[in-house]
Design an enzyme around this catalytic site. Structure first.
Site, PDB file in Angstrom:
ATOM      1  N   GLY A 124       0.861  -1.179   0.000  1.00  0.00           N
ATOM      2  CA  GLY A 124       0.000   0.000   0.000  1.00  0.00           C
ATOM      3  C   GLY A 124       0.893   1.223   0.000  1.00  0.00           C
ATOM      4  O   GLY A 124       1.784   1.330   0.856  1.00  0.00           O
ATOM      5  N   ASP A 177      -1.323   4.823  -6.422  1.00  0.00           N
ATOM      6  CA  ASP A 177       0.091   4.642  -6.103  1.00  0.00           C
ATOM      7  C   ASP A 177       0.918   5.812  -6.591  1.00  0.00           C
ATOM      8  O   ASP A 177       1.999   6.092  -6.049  1.00  0.00           O
ATOM      9  CB  ASP A 177       0.590   3.332  -6.703  1.00  0.00           C
ATOM     10  CG  ASP A 177      -0.009   2.158  -5.955  1.00  0.00           C
ATOM     11  OD1 ASP A 177      -1.154   1.775  -6.274  1.00  0.00           O
ATOM     12  OD2 ASP A 177       0.632   1.657  -5.001  1.00  0.00           O
ATOM     13  N   GLN A 213      -5.634  -8.838  -3.003  1.00  0.00           N
ATOM     14  CA  GLN A 213      -5.741  -7.849  -1.918  1.00  0.00           C
ATOM     15  C   GLN A 213      -7.206  -7.565  -1.567  1.00  0.00           C
ATOM     16  O   GLN A 213      -7.525  -7.262  -0.420  1.00  0.00           O
ATOM     17  CB  GLN A 213      -5.065  -6.521  -2.305  1.00  0.00           C
ATOM     18  CG  GLN A 213      -3.549  -6.566  -2.376  1.00  0.00           C
ATOM     19  CD  GLN A 213      -3.023  -6.849  -3.762  1.00  0.00           C
ATOM     20  OE1 GLN A 213      -3.681  -7.530  -4.570  1.00  0.00           O
ATOM     21  NE2 GLN A 213      -1.827  -6.372  -4.071  1.00  0.00           N
TER      22      GLN A 213
END
Ligand SMILES: CSC[C@H]1O[C@H](OP(=O)(O)O)[C@H](O)[C@@H]1O
Length: 348
Positions: free
Chosen positions: A52, A240, A199
């Site tokens: 993350g 991200d 995830q």
């Protein structure tokens, strides 16, 4: 006895080292890993024990600060040479999430201000602790801003885990759900499993259950049918790296959801703290996409699910073009198109 509802977190600084929740063991086991050497930190990041974007940045900052505290030299020059080498080592773990370089470059700016090695050691650890604390505040504010944006929505889809365990606490995309729960706003979240590392299935479903948020798991290829038949009112995802024009890199499969949202007329939201924006790049074309091991695709747990030796393409991220994004939720407010302008106005 009803289980205690909590918002799970994944990072805890213990005076002289970091303890992380091993996200590769979830949901079957809740286990913690103590990180002592800079290699421990590198391995935790590259093997996704911690993952993350914000969590990666926080972890790397603690790792470099902790190793710096243990490095013996009186020479500031030699200390800086050592620092640069270890910074490059940690940066080589994963290329796409900008938070990694953002956090380590922030430590480097502190180092540039230090007059002695001891002063540098103190300032580096203080900065890592500050980055951790600031991230929790940013995520909470993203949750509150996202809650406002989602005021008319109940059924929301997400992908991957941009949750509390991917940050310091609360998360980014999942923050509105956790904050909403505290304010009796109950969402129905549809979580895409997120092949190949799962995830969504392993982490988001677990995290939202821990926090008492209504979550339904779907496989990635069910997204279109779910939007059509379950009345999905919005999609919210993490990030991200967000380029200066709003192009956003996020978990592989995110851009597919954005394209589906355009088809179905559903708003597509990105949730990202200012630490995830990269104004040094004009567009998503400049974002390096991490490619990971083929075994992530050819195995599922202990089972081999593809023929021996089959060629595999395993990009861990994709880039959603800014013109498919309805709004970007930040801790400083909601950004709308034209993103080049709204990002510049907010972040400069
Ligand atoms: C707020 S987490 C951001 C982002 O990081 C995840 O990638 P990974 O699990 O490979 O670290 C995913 O793309 C999340 O949306």
């Amino acid at each position: 006895m009803t289980p205690q509802l909590t918002i799970p977190t994944s990072l805890e600084w213990h005076e002289d080292h970091l303890v992380i929740l091993d996200q590769q063991k979830l949901p079957g086991a809740v286990e913690y890993v103590h990180l002592y050497t800079i290699k421990d930190y590198y391995d935790a990041i590259i093997t996704l024990k911690v993952r993350g974007a914000p969590a990666i940045g926080i972890t790397a900052a603690y790792g470099l600060a902790q190793a710096a505290g243990e490095y013996e030299t009186e020479s500031l020059e030699e200390f800086k040479t050592w620092f640069e080498k270890e910074k490059q080592y940690l940066l080589s773990s994963r290329p796409t999430a900008v938070n990694l370089s953002w956090a380590l470059e922030r430590l480097e700016r502190e180092l540039d201000q230090a007059g002695t090695v001891n002063e540098a050691k103190t300032d580096l650890l203080h900065t890592a602790i500050q980055i951790h604390a600031e991230d929790e505040d940013m995520c909470r504010r993203i949750g509150e801003n996202g809650l406002e944006l989602l005021h008319d929505a109940q059924r929301v889809m997400t992908i991957c885990n941009a949750g509390s365990i991917a940050t310091s606490k609360y998360g980014t995309a999942l923050a509105p759900f956790h904050i909403g729960r505290e304010k009796d706003r109950n969402f129905q979240v549809f979580a895409c499993e997120t092949r190949p590392v799962l995830q969504g299935a392993r982490l988001t479903a677990w995290e939202l259950q821990q926090s008492g948020v209504d979550v339904t798991l779907i496989t990635d290829n069910m997204a279109a049918h779910t939007m059509k038949t379950k009345g999905i009112e919005a999609v919210i995802v993490g990030a991200d790296r967000v380029a200066a024009n709003g192009d956003t890199a996020n978990k592989i499969g995110t851009s597919s959801l954005a394209i589906l949202c355009k088809h179905f007329g559903i708003p597509f939201y990105v949730a990202a703290p200012s630490s995830t924006f990269d104004l040094t790049i004009d567009s998503g074309d400049d974002i390096e996409i991490e490619e990971r091991s083929s075994t992530e695709v050819t195995t599922l747990g202990q089972s081999v699910i593809a023929p021996e030796g089959v060629p595999v393409f395993n990009p861990a991220f994709d880039v959603t073009p800014h013109d498919l994004i309805s709004a970007i939720i930040t801790e400083n407010g909601i950004l709308y198109p034209d993103f080049k302008q709204s990002i510049a106005d907010t972040l400069n």
